[in-house]
Design a protein around this motif. Structure first.
Motif, mmCIF file in Angstrom:
data_model
loop_
_atom_site.group_PDB
_atom_site.id
_atom_site.type_symbol
_atom_site.label_atom_id
_atom_site.label_comp_id
_atom_site.label_asym_id
_atom_site.label_seq_id
_atom_site.Cartn_x
_atom_site.Cartn_y
_atom_site.Cartn_z
ATOM 1 N N THR A 125 0.846 -1.180 0.000
ATOM 2 C CA THR A 125 0.000 0.000 0.000
ATOM 3 C C THR A 125 0.891 1.242 0.000
ATOM 4 O OG1 THR A 125 -0.078 0.192 2.407
ATOM 5 C CG2 THR A 125 -1.746 -1.217 1.351
ATOM 6 N N LEU A 126 0.320 2.374 -0.286
ATOM 7 C CA LEU A 126 1.116 3.600 -0.306
ATOM 8 C C LEU A 126 1.684 3.891 1.076
ATOM 9 C CD1 LEU A 126 2.218 6.015 -1.803
ATOM 10 C CD2 LEU A 126 0.057 7.195 -1.421
ATOM 11 N N THR A 127 0.879 3.690 2.097
ATOM 12 C CA THR A 127 1.349 3.934 3.455
ATOM 13 C C THR A 127 2.544 3.059 3.791
ATOM 14 O OG1 THR A 127 -0.861 4.579 4.218
ATOM 15 C CG2 THR A 127 0.714 3.870 5.892
ATOM 16 N N ASP A 128 2.450 1.783 3.446
ATOM 17 C CA ASP A 128 3.535 0.852 3.772
ATOM 18 C C ASP A 128 4.796 1.156 2.976
ATOM 19 O OD1 ASP A 128 1.885 -0.398 5.550
ATOM 20 O OD2 ASP A 128 1.305 -2.018 4.186
ATOM 21 N N THR A 129 4.653 1.455 1.698
ATOM 22 C CA THR A 129 5.840 1.690 0.874
ATOM 23 C C THR A 129 6.536 2.990 1.252
ATOM 24 O OG1 THR A 129 4.439 2.669 -0.858
ATOM 25 C CG2 THR A 129 4.998 0.322 -1.068
ATOM 26 N N VAL A 130 5.760 4.026 1.578
ATOM 27 C CA VAL A 130 6.378 5.279 2.011
ATOM 28 C C VAL A 130 7.098 5.078 3.341
ATOM 29 C CG1 VAL A 130 5.911 7.640 2.786
ATOM 30 C CG2 VAL A 130 4.818 6.769 0.723
ATOM 31 N N ALA A 131 6.478 4.326 4.252
ATOM 32 C CA ALA A 131 7.128 4.047 5.538
ATOM 33 C C ALA A 131 8.431 3.283 5.331
ATOM 34 C CB ALA A 131 6.183 3.261 6.435
ATOM 35 N N ALA B 119 -7.441 21.346 6.580
ATOM 36 C CA ALA B 119 -7.825 20.749 7.860
ATOM 37 C C ALA B 119 -7.635 19.241 7.871
ATOM 38 C CB ALA B 119 -9.285 21.093 8.171
ATOM 39 N N LEU B 120 -7.857 18.587 6.746
ATOM 40 C CA LEU B 120 -7.856 17.134 6.717
ATOM 41 C C LEU B 120 -6.507 16.514 6.383
ATOM 42 C CD1 LEU B 120 -11.261 16.684 4.917
ATOM 43 C CD2 LEU B 120 -10.721 15.763 7.164
ATOM 44 N N LEU B 121 -5.650 17.235 5.666
ATOM 45 C CA LEU B 121 -4.451 16.601 5.133
ATOM 46 C C LEU B 121 -3.147 17.276 5.506
ATOM 47 C CD1 LEU B 121 -5.402 15.510 1.506
ATOM 48 C CD2 LEU B 121 -5.283 14.153 3.578
ATOM 49 N N SER B 122 -3.166 18.235 6.400
ATOM 50 C CA SER B 122 -1.934 18.979 6.652
ATOM 51 C C SER B 122 -1.653 19.114 8.141
ATOM 52 C CB SER B 122 -2.021 20.370 6.010
ATOM 53 O OG SER B 122 -2.730 21.272 6.839
ATOM 54 N N ILE C 207 -4.964 8.017 -0.811
ATOM 55 C CA ILE C 207 -5.264 9.398 -0.458
ATOM 56 C C ILE C 207 -6.244 9.367 0.701
ATOM 57 C CG2 ILE C 207 -7.075 9.467 -2.205
ATOM 58 C CD1 ILE C 207 -6.783 12.440 -2.341
ATOM 59 N N ASP C 208 -6.174 10.319 1.556
ATOM 60 C CA ASP C 208 -7.094 10.381 2.683
ATOM 61 C C ASP C 208 -8.498 10.618 2.131
ATOM 62 O OD1 ASP C 208 -8.440 10.843 5.013
ATOM 63 O OD2 ASP C 208 -6.796 11.944 5.921
ATOM 64 N N ARG C 209 -9.313 9.577 2.105
ATOM 65 C CA ARG C 209 -10.585 9.654 1.388
ATOM 66 C C ARG C 209 -11.557 10.712 1.906
ATOM 67 N NH1 ARG C 209 -9.054 8.032 -3.332
ATOM 68 N NH2 ARG C 209 -8.257 5.912 -3.353
ATOM 69 N N PRO C 210 -11.607 10.975 3.219
ATOM 70 C CA PRO C 210 -12.523 12.038 3.634
ATOM 71 C C PRO C 210 -12.219 13.375 2.975
ATOM 72 C CG PRO C 210 -11.899 10.734 5.525
ATOM 73 C CD PRO C 210 -11.060 10.257 4.382
ATOM 74 N N GLY D 128 -1.743 15.470 -3.341
ATOM 75 C CA GLY D 128 -0.733 14.582 -3.891
ATOM 76 C C GLY D 128 0.364 14.222 -2.916
ATOM 77 N N ARG D 129 0.759 15.186 -2.067
ATOM 78 C CA ARG D 129 1.843 14.934 -1.121
ATOM 79 C C ARG D 129 1.340 14.588 0.278
ATOM 80 N NH1 ARG D 129 5.846 19.634 -3.308
ATOM 81 N NH2 ARG D 129 7.380 18.309 -4.354
ATOM 82 N N SER D 130 0.063 14.297 0.398
ATOM 83 C CA SER D 130 -0.493 14.023 1.720
ATOM 84 C C SER D 130 0.151 12.810 2.374
ATOM 85 C CB SER D 130 -2.009 13.825 1.623
ATOM 86 O OG SER D 130 -2.325 12.712 0.786
ATOM 87 N N HIS D 131 0.715 11.905 1.577
ATOM 88 C CA HIS D 131 1.338 10.708 2.158
ATOM 89 C C HIS D 131 2.607 11.048 2.935
ATOM 90 C CE1 HIS D 131 3.025 11.152 -1.968
ATOM 91 N NE2 HIS D 131 4.160 10.870 -1.360
ATOM 92 N N LEU D 132 3.153 12.255 2.758
ATOM 93 C CA LEU D 132 4.351 12.648 3.498
ATOM 94 C C LEU D 132 4.031 13.260 4.857
ATOM 95 C CD1 LEU D 132 6.537 14.280 0.683
ATOM 96 C CD2 LEU D 132 6.791 12.009 1.701
#
Length: 743
Positions: free
Chosen positions: A198-204, A498-501, A608-611, A461-465
């Protein structure tokens, strides 16, 4: 995907002759004089490759590349990180192209130094479809599955990544050491990772291999002066702003956030940071910092430590401090203020000056947060035996060592890969503008140009960071009505922040906000705090942090809401926000809070953070019939003056085109007065209950971004923001690649 990349090393022999050595699984090593370079590839587990050289004689390595096969043909999306923190970075189709500065006249790019912030001066620019490029790392995504590729040691050199759709591959090319390698000197040139999950796992996994982790810090909430006053600031103006900001912020629960009041450019010339304009700030910058702290907030200040403007004393008195190209000309990095030029961060006097500036600003003036901008200037060209990656790492380490331990730093205009692990906050997008996407000719100004639309996509786009590499700085949001946004666009921006930063900051005159604007802010703040808690951001001690006492009641008593609209502006600024908020509580729908996470079955929530889609993609979603809002705001009875694309069911691009063709109707006129009577508040609650009754069984609670409006307020501001999982899935399925070309 082929898990065995191919490698190639470009190098020079002592006489200057160019050589290329190739390494692959099929042919271990080949190329002219390949044995003289002695290349070794070591595989570490399933996903890491180390490339070493051990030369037989002194030589120079130009670059090291890895060619990785990826399934671009069947991928849903390709992400390539942009070089600068302001370079556009979001998921695109693998068939898209990057326009960059193509089509921009050369003399325009040169005069305005448009090619300075990005990678235009050193990376290949190819606008053809399927030939995109980025820096440091990227990934391809097919549904939930992500394949991430990157170079793990940016401090030893920066890496450009090039897509080739025709061959189904990406090439990662890392700059080599500038210095000559000695015979028998074993050097690691490239550390490649290719990992799946997953994106979360690969970025970690990528962050772990880099040896980087987020520096502990509190999320920021507050104000910055730039996006309203720009450089036209002075002490009286900021003192007035401070009153309104403190009034609003201290009326909110501020646990687990850092309340900030930040001064941006305008207090001194760039390069002359310790010489504030005496006419504008007669008491000096320390006096303002003292006022901010006395108000219960943390003072912040903007500095561009590695540049100076042509009109500065630094430029005039220290020509030897300037970074110069091979022809001896100062390296221009911007066009503001008569021209902006890079300082040589390897010059001992420059380094001492930078230490002095940051020491005075923090220890003497008392600023507790530093926003450091234009940092890319330190890596404009290799020199002093260092490549760009080494120069950037060295310069950022200089900043870190120049401030007291624990001082939070917000990096801006910086190569993102170099910033990871060195700052508490980092900008993740371009600057927002006072309109949605600028004028047509402004869209030729490069990937770092001012654009609210691009900023919104960068934040996504950069929310995973965020919370992994640093807390993301998304710039600012606007609630005021003198910007050329529709209400939908303003709401999408504040929702994304508010949701991604990790920063919820505005330049609005917060003291002039009406009840409705304060309600939106309260909802955004509640969401912001909750989301950061969910992501594991914990409270930390910040040097000089001010204990905020919110227990006492404000001195000013709130008057009847009917009288509020008749007051003059000065009296409105003095009104207590806390009292107004209390009077408005009955108008907020508790059961449909924006803070509730919308579940998305079947979708990869790590992509991406779906909310967020419930906020920033609302403009492209048509509200389902079964979820129609009360009759007063239904489609059939909508006011003729519409500015919200949700009600019209427009696509994101259609909404964007509409905003470009005409200014938002509310910008030209005064906002409608808000009916705040208790009867109207109760009626709105009843309408909310009716809407709840129409929700079919099994449909999740919607995400509502603001409290409902009465009929009078609704004129020109259609407030329909309801999203369900099906809506979100539809939004995610739509690819928006404005500004790119398709094959």
């Amino acid at each position: 995907m082929d898990q065995d990349p191919r490698f190639q090393i470009a190098w020079r022999v002592p006489g200057g002759g160019e050589r290329t050595t190739y390494v692959s699984r099929q042919v271990p090593t080949f190329g002219p004089d390949c044995r003289d370079l002695d290349v070794t590839v070591e595989r570490d587990g399933d996903d890491v490759w180390h490339v070493w050289v051990d030369p037989e004689y002194d030589l120079t390595v130009e670059s090291a590349s890895a060619i990785v096969s990826v399934d671009l043909e069947h991928a849903d999306a390709l992400y390539l990180n942009g070089y600068n923190s302001k370079t556009d970075s979001w998921e695109r189709s693998p068939r898209a192209g990057m326009r960059g500065l193509w089509g921009t006249p050369g003399f325009v790019a040169d005069h305005w130094a448009l090619d300075a912030q990005g990678d235009y001066r050193f990376a290949e620019q190819d606008p053809r479809p399927g030939r995109q490029h980025g820096e440091g790392y990227g990934y391809v995504r097919k549904g939930r599955a992500v394949t991430l590729f990157g170079e793990c040691r940016p401090d030893t050199g920066l890496t450009s990544i090039y897509e080739d759709l025709s061959t189904g591959s990406v090439t990662l090319t890392k700059e080599g050491p500038v210095r000559r390698l000695a015979a028998g000197e074993r050097v690691e040139l490239l550390t490649l990772v290719v990992t799946t999950g997953t994106l979360t796992d690969t970025v970690a996994r990528f962050m772990s291999l880099m040896g980087a982790s987020r520096r502990p810090a509190l999320p920021i909430v507050g104000f910055t002066s730039w996006y309203r006053h720009y450089e036209d600031i002075d002490e009286p103006t900021l003192e007035r702003d401070l009153v309104g900001v403190a009034d609003v912020l201290l009326a909110q629960p501020l646990e687990d956030v850092l309340p900030v009041f930040a001064v941006d450019y305008g207090y001194a010339r760039a390069g002359d940071w310790l010489e504030p304009d005496q006419r504008r700030f007669p008491r000096g910058m320390g006096a303002l910092a003292t006022s901010v702290r006395a108000s219960g907030l943390v003072p912040g200040i903007w500095i561009a430590p590695f540049v100076c403007e042509k009109n500065s004393r630094t430029y005039a008195n220290h020509p030897d401090w300037l970074l110069r190209d091979a022809a001896g000309r100062p390296v221009k990095v911007g066009s503001r203020w008569g021209g902006t030029y890079a300082l040589d961060t390897r010059n001992d006097e420059v380094r001492e000056y930078v230490r002095s500036v940051l020491g005075v600003v923090t220890s003497d003036w008392g600023y507790g947060l530093l926003k450091l901008d234009g940092l890319f200037a330190a890596a404009m060209l290799p020199h002093d035996g260092m490549n760009r990656g080494q120069l950037m790492a060295d310069a950022l380490d200089l900043l870190r060592s120049a401030v007291p331990e624990g001082t939070p730093l917000d990096f801006c205009g910086v190569p993102v890969m170099s910033a990871i692990g060195r700052c508490e906050y980092c900008r993740v997008c371009c600057d927002v503008g006072l309109d949605w996407d600028g004028r047509p000719h402004e869209r030729l100004l490069g990937r770092e140009r001012v654009s609210t639309w691009n900023a919104l996509r960068d934040i996504q786009g950069r929310s995973h960071l965020c919370d992994v590499a640093f807390l993301a700085d998304p710039g600012v949001y606007f609630l005021r009505r003198d910007v050329a946004f529709t209400h939908s666009q303003r709401t999408r921006l504040v929702s994304a922040d508010a949701l991604l930063s990790g920063a919820l900051v505005t330049s609005d005159d917060m003291g002039a906000w009406d009840q409705r604007q304060c309600s939106i802010f309260r909802n955004a703040l509640e969401t912001f705090v909750q989301r950061n808690r969910e992501r594991g951001v914990t409270q930390v001690a910040v040097p000089g942090e001010v204990e905020v006492d919110t227990s006492s009641e404000p001195v000013a008593e709130s008057q009847d809401a009917q009288d509020t609209t008749e007051r003059d502006a000065d009296e409105c600024e003095a009104e207590s926000v806390a009292q107004r908020a209390k009077a408005e509580e009955t108008q907020v729908c508790d059961d449909v809070s924006v803070t509730r996470e919308v579940p998305v079955p079947g979708l990869d929530v790590t992509v991406i953070d779906r909310p967020l889609m419930a906020a920033i993609e609302a403009g492209g979603i048509e509200v389902p019939k079964e979820l129609e809002v009360p009759k007063e705001l239904s489609e059939g009875d909508e006011p003729e003056e519409k500015d919200d694309s949700v009600a019209e069911g427009e696509s994101g691009e259609e909404a964007k085109a509409e905003s470009e063709s005409a200014d938002d109707a509310e910008v030209a006129g005064e906002p409608q007065a808000i009916n705040e009577s208790a009867e109207d508040a109760g009626a709105q609650d009843d309408e909310g209950e009716k809407a709840e009754e129409t929700r079919p069984a099994g449909v999740d609670d919607p995400t509502v971004l603001a409290p409902p409006m009465d009929d009078e307020t609704a004129q020109g501001e259609t407030e329909v923001y309801v999203m369900t999982p099906d809506d979100i899935e539809a939004a995610c399925a739509e690819t928006v690649d404005e500004g790119t070309t398709e094959a």
